[in-house]
Design a protein around this motif. Sequence first.
Motif, PDB file in Angstrom:
ATOM      1  N   ASP A 102       0.823  -1.210   0.000  1.00  0.00           N
ATOM      2  CA  ASP A 102       0.000   0.000   0.000  1.00  0.00           C
ATOM      3  C   ASP A 102       0.862   1.267   0.000  1.00  0.00           C
ATOM      4  O   ASP A 102       1.142   1.843   1.052  1.00  0.00           O
ATOM      5  CB  ASP A 102      -0.913  -0.022   1.225  1.00  0.00           C
ATOM      6  N   ARG A 104       0.146   4.330  -0.930  1.00  0.00           N
ATOM      7  CA  ARG A 104      -0.534   5.544  -0.459  1.00  0.00           C
ATOM      8  C   ARG A 104      -0.475   5.642   1.072  1.00  0.00           C
ATOM      9  O   ARG A 104      -0.239   6.711   1.623  1.00  0.00           O
ATOM     10  CB  ARG A 104      -1.988   5.571  -0.914  1.00  0.00           C
ATOM     11  N   GLU A 105      -0.704   4.530   1.703  1.00  0.00           N
ATOM     12  CA  GLU A 105      -0.643   4.510   3.171  1.00  0.00           C
ATOM     13  C   GLU A 105       0.780   4.813   3.642  1.00  0.00           C
ATOM     14  O   GLU A 105       0.987   5.532   4.621  1.00  0.00           O
ATOM     15  CB  GLU A 105      -1.112   3.149   3.709  1.00  0.00           C
TER      16      GLU A 105
END
Length: 163
Positions: A102, A104-105
């Motif tokens: 992930d 974006r995280e």
Amino acid sequence: MATSSKSSGATAAKKARPTAAEDVQDALIKPLKGMAERLQNLPLAGAAGAIVESGRKDLQALVQANEKSYQGLQAVVQRQTEMLKASIVEWQGTVKGMSPADPRENLAKLDAMGKAAFKQALDDIRELSELAAKSQAEAFDIVSERIRSNVDEVSKLLQPKRK
């Protein structure tokens, strides 16, 4: 067996070599202490004795002020080291907690970490400057007190003797 003697020899060489802090102390504080001791042992009386005693007290005050400054510098360096270690551990924890799945995280975590690190850096700078200012104020107080004493001593010497 040969490795242990090499490592103990390296340790002994490390211990024998003075640190930068010890070099600074040797250069600044020890000569002043030696002068103060030599002045203390001079056999003088009267006004000359008072002048030498005043000089000895001046040197003593300088030695104390230098020691305060040196101790303050050591405290600042030690605190900076602690802050740096804590920051590194925090960044390592954040990076370890990131998942490659992930991005974006991960960016959000890095952004939050960057903002927190900036705020922490400002707090750390403030703390270090207060620590340095405190030690310098203590050193200045020592010198100021000696200056006040010098003014009092000179005033007493210049007063006319009563008959």
